[in-house]
Design a protein around this motif. Structure first.
Motif: not given
Length: 265
Positions: A262-264
């Protein structure tokens, strides 16, 4: 809740279709989502309790070695009139728990389950639809396609071993279907994302379903969000499994993997 096996069918070399019925499915009802899933509970061989059991009670009363294995599977079809529940199992020989159970299952065998739940359904207001995944996502893709509005563009990319592992897919939408085959591919893990890099997408807003092997799905997610500018709210995305990991090992690290994914983008 539980079902009794009515029939089993080997629909591809690596997929077994199990149809469940019986009084144990009384009250079963699918949610609005077309990716409805159930949580299965499969007892270990020799378990000191009967084929019908309450998973929570077993965990309270039995040592951990006798706890049932928990697995999540898509509802391929629910026939409310006949009271029949269809689940497709990916089978890779003796690997895993649910696949070998399905391969050996026969009429009258019991499968304990909880649910169903689900969250994705093709948005009828979207201009076009995108469904991407491997064999593990194929039941949800197949169950969702009939709910795409008539003549609406729907792009489907499915990864499998070879043509023998393909299944018929039907939809009232305008279907653009490509099967991607690992056999003979120089980089099988990159097939899904590469199939999308060159996609001449239909115009307008897309509603996407992206599920399957963790690293492959992460690549696809990053491409759709970062390269194509897809809003996160317009995509259902989940890594079902991870190559080289058992299901138990994957469950232990999945939350951290999803957070990193999700942080990508």
């Amino acid at each position: 809740m539980y079902g009794r096996v009515e029939s089993t069918t080997r629909v591809t070399p690596a997929m077994v279709r199990v149809v469940l019925g019986g009084e144990g499915l009384a009250g079963f009802a699918t949610p609005p989502g077309t990716d409805a899933y159930v949580n299965l509970a499969i007892a270990p061989p020799g378990a000191p309790y009967g084929p019908v059991f309450e998973p929570a009670e077993v965990r309270e009363e039995q040592p951990q070695e006798w706890w049932p294995a928990r697995r999540r599977y898509t509802v391929r079809e629910w026939d409310a009139e006949q009271g029949l529940l269809t689940i497709d199992f990916v089978v890779h020989g003796d690997e895993g728990v649910a696949g070998p159970w399905a391969a050996a299952a026969g009429p009258g065998d019991v499968l304990v389950l909880e649910g169903p739940s689900g969250g994705y359904r093709p948005d009828p207001e979207a201009d076009w639809h995108l469904l991407v995944g491997d064999e593990s996502a194929l039941p949800a893709i197949a169950a969702s396609l009939p709910h795409v509005p008539a003549d609406r563009p729907v792009v489907v990319r499915v990864l499998c071993d070879d043509p023998d592992h393909e299944l018929p897919l039907e939809t009232p939408g305008d279907l653009d279907l490509v099967w991607l085959h690992r056999a003979g591919a120089a980089d099988p893990a990159g097939l899904l994302v590469e199939s999308l890099r060159g996609l001449d997408a239909p115009p307008g807003r897309v509603h996407a379903f992206v599920h399957g092997e963790a690293d492959e799905i992460r690549q696809v997610r990053r491409h759709l969000l970062a390269d194509r500018g897809l809003p996160r709210a317009d995509m259902s995305c989940s890594p079902y499994w991870r190559r080289t990991m058992t299901d138990e090992a994957w469950r232990r690290v999945k939350r951290d993997f999803v957070a990193a994914m999700e942080s990508d983008a």
